[in-house]
Design an enzyme around this catalytic site. Structure first.
Site, PDB file in Angstrom:
ATOM      1  N   THR A 173       0.800  -1.225   0.000  1.00  9.95           N
ATOM      2  CA  THR A 173       0.000   0.000   0.000  1.00  9.95           C
ATOM      3  C   THR A 173       0.830   1.272   0.000  1.00  9.95           C
ATOM      4  O   THR A 173       0.344   2.337  -0.383  1.00  9.95           O
ATOM      5  CB  THR A 173      -0.917   0.043   1.232  1.00  9.95           C
ATOM      6  OG1 THR A 173      -0.099   0.052   2.415  1.00  9.95           O
ATOM      7  CG2 THR A 173      -1.854  -1.158   1.263  1.00  9.95           C
ATOM      8  N   GLU A 228      -4.046  -6.032  -1.411  1.00 14.03           N
ATOM      9  CA  GLU A 228      -3.114  -5.014  -0.928  1.00 14.03           C
ATOM     10  C   GLU A 228      -2.609  -5.429   0.454  1.00 14.03           C
ATOM     11  O   GLU A 228      -3.369  -5.929   1.282  1.00 14.03           O
ATOM     12  CB  GLU A 228      -3.804  -3.657  -0.826  1.00 14.03           C
ATOM     13  CG  GLU A 228      -4.219  -3.049  -2.151  1.00 14.03           C
ATOM     14  CD  GLU A 228      -3.115  -2.200  -2.775  1.00 14.03           C
ATOM     15  OE1 GLU A 228      -2.018  -2.127  -2.162  1.00 14.03           O
ATOM     16  OE2 GLU A 228      -3.358  -1.626  -3.847  1.00 14.03           O
TER      17      GLU A 228
END
Length: 262
Positions: A47, A108
């Protein structure tokens, strides 16, 4: 007057009933054998943000992902239903397919990515809890969607000119050991490396083999900027100790061994 009203209503009611009886009917007794799952790939990301910021961006920003794995505890958040398209891949290509948002599940992982320091770039590792959560999640996704292990890929694979995630510290070999990816046999690589050390292949060979593996690359026969980015993406995944984008015997050996595993 009552008789006249009946004469008016009865045809109307009969017409209404007839209309209902001729509504849409779908016969589903002949399913085609020529079909497969819409979901073909799993794309892995970091991320480059904290958990709080990642949740905000992935739920109210311009991007999204099916899953997010936190960083202590390594909670798995489902943000988008798997049957829906998430906006995680962007402009992407893999094995001749483009815009992989429509054919992939995005995961993610909360991780800062890297920090540039006066002494060079420092990459941040993934926690053991994150890796364990990821393996469990991938096993569930792969089983339910019948996804081939080689179709678990990184953002840097599908967009090598603009993305680096999940980065050189991502545990690709550990995933492969768990049946969630591919990894070249060390002995086979050593044999091929000895051969390529004496007989180095040309740039055209690298470009052809990289396309065969899955990358999108123009066949120029020249070590141009795009080719170096793609080679670096391959090296970052399979030889993270050095991913400078320069062709060498070990890179060639790994590429050939992996393509022979198809």
């Amino acid at each position: 007057m009552l008789s006249t009203l009946k004469k008016t209503l009865i045809p109307f009611l009969l017409l209404s009933i007839a209309g209902c009886s001729t509504g849409l009917r779908i016969d589903r007794s002949h399913p085609s054998a020529n079909q497969d799952n819409r979901i073909q790939f799993v794309v892995l990301h970091y991320t480059n943000a904290s958990l709080e910021r990642s949740l905000a961006l992935l739920t109210h920003g311009e991007v999204s992902s099916h899953y997010l794995i936190g960083d202590g505890p390594a909670t798995v958040y489902q943000l988008v239903d798997e049957n829906s398209r998430a906006w995680h891949a962007g402009d992407s290509q893999w094995q001749g397919r483009t815009w992989l948002n429509s054919s992939s599940i995005g995961i993610e992982i909360v991780n800062p990515g890297f920090t540039d320091t006066p002494n060079g770039r420092v990459w941040h590792p993934y926690s053991e809890a994150q890796v364990q959560s990821l393996i469990a999640l991938l096993k569930d996704i792969v089983k339910r969607n019948n996804i081939e292990p080689r179709h678990i890929i990184g953002h840097s694979d599908i967009a090598p000119l603009r993305k680096l995630d999940p980065g050189p510290l991502f545990p690709w070999k550990r995933l492969a050991d768990a049946g969630l990816g591919i990894w070249p046999d060390a002995n086979a690589v050593a044999r091929q490396q000895a051969y390529f050390s004496v007989n180095p292949p040309g740039i055209g060979w690298y470009q052809q083999e990289l396309v065969r593996f899955g990358y999108q690359i123009e066949q120029t026969g020249v070590l141009d900027v795009a080719t170096r980015h793609v080679i670096a993406a391959f090296q970052m995944r399979f030889r993270p100790q050095r991913f400078d984008g320069m062709p060498d015997a070990q890179t060639a050996a790994m590429l050939q061994v992996l393509n022979r595993m198809r």
